[in-house]
Design a protein around this motif. Structure first.
Motif, short mmCIF file in Angstrom:
data_model
loop_
_atom_site.label_atom_id
_atom_site.label_comp_id
_atom_site.label_asym_id
_atom_site.label_seq_id
_atom_site.Cartn_x
_atom_site.Cartn_y
_atom_site.Cartn_z
N PRO A 153 0.82 -1.22 0.00
CA PRO A 153 0.00 0.00 0.00
C PRO A 153 0.85 1.27 0.00
O PRO A 153 1.99 1.27 0.50
N TYR A 154 0.27 2.33 -0.54
CA TYR A 154 0.93 3.64 -0.56
C TYR A 154 0.00 4.71 0.01
O TYR A 154 -1.23 4.64 -0.19
N TYR A 160 -4.30 7.75 -1.19
CA TYR A 160 -4.05 6.43 -0.63
C TYR A 160 -4.51 5.36 -1.61
O TYR A 160 -5.54 5.51 -2.29
N SER A 162 -4.61 0.88 -1.65
CA SER A 162 -4.26 -0.38 -1.02
C SER A 162 -3.37 -1.21 -1.96
O SER A 162 -3.34 -0.97 -3.18
N ALA A 163 -2.71 -2.19 -1.40
CA ALA A 163 -1.88 -3.07 -2.21
C ALA A 163 -2.73 -3.79 -3.25
O ALA A 163 -2.32 -3.96 -4.41
#
Length: 215
Positions: A153-154, A160, A162-163
């Motif tokens: 995730p970033y 934002y 999620s992975a």
């Protein structure tokens, strides 16, 4: 996966990108698909390539000794043991995302009559993505194994993600233009049957999305 017609057998190489310990619960722990699942598929793909006579290139990312990830001489920078112990035809160390930048990868591929590369390893959205796009711009056909890679995730000034979202969106984008995206088992079947994996275009991908939204 819809079956495509058989064509000229590609001169393939399997490009194993940055399968290093920092991704296994380290400072860049892969979250989706889970590392343990995806790295098992990396190993499966390597074994299948070796059995089929497909050349294997192993890539490793290195950073300065002060870096929080992939620092030279650190445990995190070392290849994951299951990958390190497998045989390979070529080995490359790099410092930038693309496996082609500042390395001899292109020269080695062309010297070995390779016109198609299959990219696996980490991460989906960073080194894999840049390597795939770089390869396409140099005229290589590309395959990407979506279950032999992974994302994390970033959160930054852009927002934002999620992975799972990052991995899903990148694979959809790659399939639309840059690579044939398939599962490891499907790729292994292609090696055995000679069937070429399905590819797509931005136009066709967009038309399907429009039709889905209109339904």
């Amino acid at each position: 996966m819809p079956e495509s017609a058989k064509g000229k057998a590609p001169g393939r190489a399997l490009i194993v990108v940055d399968v290093q310990n920092d991704y296994d619960g380290g400072n860049l722990a892969i979250k989706h698909p889970p590392f343990r699942d995806s790295v098992a598929n990396v190993a499966r793909a390597m074994d299948a390539a070796i059995e089929a006579g497909v050349k294997v290139v192993v890539i490793k990312q290195l950073a300065p000794e002060t870096s929080p990830v992939f620092a030279k001489g650190s445990h995190g920078a070392e290849l994951y043991p299951e990958i390190a112990r497998r045989s390979r035809d070529h080995y490359i160390e790099k410092t930038l995302p693309s496996a082609f930048t500042g390395t001899d990868l292109e020269e080695w591929l062309r010297a070995n009559a390779i016109d198609t590369i299959t990219v696996i390893g980490y991460m989906t959205h960073n080194c894999d993505l840049s390597t795939v796009i770089h390869a396409v711009h140099m005229g290589f056909a590309v395959e990407f194994l979506s279950d032999a890679t992974g994302s994390l995730p970033y959160a930054n000034s852009a927002g934002y993600a999620s992975a799972e979202d990052i991995h899903r969106v990148v694979t959809v984008i790659l399939q639309s233009r840059f690579a044939a995206v398939l599962k490891t088992a499907e790729w292994i079947d292609c090696l055995k049957t000679g069937v070429l994996p399905e590819r797509d275009t931005p136009y066709a991908s967009n038309q399907r999305a429009l039709a889905r939204n209109a339904a």
